[in-house]
Design an enzyme around this catalytic site. Structure first.
Site, short mmCIF file in Angstrom:
data_model
loop_
_atom_site.label_atom_id
_atom_site.label_comp_id
_atom_site.label_asym_id
_atom_site.label_seq_id
_atom_site.Cartn_x
_atom_site.Cartn_y
_atom_site.Cartn_z
N GLN A 52 0.96 -1.23 -0.07
CA GLN A 52 -0.01 0.13 0.12
C GLN A 52 0.80 1.28 -0.07
OE1 GLN A 52 -2.80 0.44 -1.07
NE2 GLN A 52 -4.05 -1.37 -0.34
N SER A 53 2.11 1.15 -0.56
CA SER A 53 3.12 2.29 -0.48
C SER A 53 2.34 3.21 -1.02
CB SER A 53 4.25 1.81 -1.29
OG SER A 53 5.19 2.95 -1.65
N ASN A 54 2.46 4.77 -0.45
CA ASN A 54 2.14 5.99 -1.12
C ASN A 54 2.89 6.44 -2.20
OD1 ASN A 54 -0.31 6.44 0.52
ND2 ASN A 54 1.11 6.97 2.24
#
Ligand SMILES: *Cc1c(COP(=O)(O)O)cnc(C)c1O
Length: 355
Positions: free
Chosen positions: A88-90
């Site tokens: 879920q890396s921004n």
């Protein structure tokens, strides 16, 4: 601000303008007062809106770094851009938006800290898919630590880069969070952008609060502070466990960043004010104080933060204010670094106390 500071800021901006830069967002980002919370907390509270940086609805601090990183990639005539992070890396999602705009091919190596359920893909990973990124999910094996799994993702990417390059394709490798001297240089610019906006309101910040992960943002902010002669206390709320080495490494990155810009200043680890008291139980794991902070900001100002980064940083700031570590009447800037897509992520990340 006095003339000396103004001269220093001009010099920083002039050094930055010599760097290749790809226009990816909207700068300067807004800075505005939080009137309701300022009254409630008896402080003078402002917010720097780097969540409004991007072209997609979901901006964040990585867009600022990516303008210089993608600028560098294009100057080096790269075709592929590789980067890393959690599933879920921004940063990974924002790198994809940047690549799409710049006509480069994004390749992501993502470690699944929270299980990826193929039938229920959410939040940033969904956006990565919609934008058509090449995605490699690295499942953390039972015997592996998070760090082992990350190292495995770097090694796998390295093999792919070697294969592509031997076939004549140029690849640009961006570390996790865009935390390298080129990325951090953007936040030297960000710091003086904020000082200039505050000065236009006849204000000088006493405190800056933000969440720190890879340290790329912090390295730039503190370099900007020292290079401009600002006296603000930058309080960096950790969002994951770090050893004592962290400040040493961030200070080193800060100094490399200053070198890239040809600015004469020196950062030591004692210039870094990090705080490990608000991240528990871990990265991408919710806590009650962050949930309370998210609800308070949302219900007083209608502004959304996230459970992984900005909610924890905001909780840290609230605690500093309520406990008197930050005196009443102080002028504070909270740096909104984005991340609210996590509100639509897996339940493990969101926690149950927000609904
Ligand atoms: C990446 C990120 C941070 C931390 O920035 P670093 O430069 O990695 O320290 C803070 N907030 C959000 C929302 C982020 O995505």
């Amino acid at each position: 601000m006095d003339k000396t500071m103004k001269t220093k800021i001009d010099a920083i901006n002039s050094r930055l303008s010599e760097k290749p830069r790809e226009p990816l967002g909207f700068f300067p980002t807004p800075l505005h007062r939080l009137d309701c919370l300022s009254e409630l907390l008896d402080v003078n509270l402002y917010m720097k809106r780097d969540d409004f940086s991007g072209r997609s609805l979901f901006g964040g601090n990585k867009i600022r770094k990516l303008e210089y990183l993608i600028g560098d990639a294009k100057q080096k005539q790269c075709e592929y851009v590789f980067t890393y992070g959690a599933s879920q890396s921004n940063h990974a999602m924002q790198t994809v938006t940047a690549c799409r705009r710049a006509g480069l091919k994004p390749v992501l190596y993502l470690v699944a800290l929270v299980p990826v359920r193929e039938e229920d893909i959410r939040a940033n990973l969904l956006l990565d898919k919609i934008m058509g990124a090449e995605i490699h999910i690295i499942e953390k094996l039972p015997e592996e630590t998070e760090e082992d799994a990350e190292n495995r993702s770097f090694a796998l990417a390295k093999e792919q880069i070697a294969r592509l390059e031997s076939a004549g394709h140029r690849c640009y490798d961006i570390p996790m969070g865009g935390a390298d001297p080129i990325g951090s240089a953007a936040f030297v610019g960000g710091y003086v952008e904020m000082l200039t906006q505050m000065d236009a309101l006849s204000l000088t910040p006493d405190y800056i609060f933000h969440g720190t992960g890879t340290g790329g943002t912090l390295a730039g902010l503190v370099a900007g502070k020292l290079a401009s002669g600002s006296k603000a206390d930058i309080v960096s709320i950790n969002v994951s466990h770090k050893t004592d080495e962290y400040r040493t490494q961030v200070a080193a990155l800060s100094n490399e960043t200053l070198k890239v810009l040809g600015i004469d200043a020196q950062v030591t680890k004692d210039d870094l004010h990090t705080d490990l008291n608000y991240y528990a139980p871990g990265y991408e794991m919710p806590n009650e104080a962050a949930s309370e902070a998210i609800r308070l900001l949302a219900s007083t100002e209608g502004i959304l933060t996230d459970p992984v980064y900005t909610g924890k940083a905001f909780a840290g700031m609230l605690d500093y204010i309520r406990s008197g570590k930050v005196p009443k009447g102080s002028t504070i800037v909270f740096w909104h670094t984005g991340g609210a897509t996590a509100l639509f992520a897996e339940k493990e990340i969101l926690g149950s106390s927000l609904y």
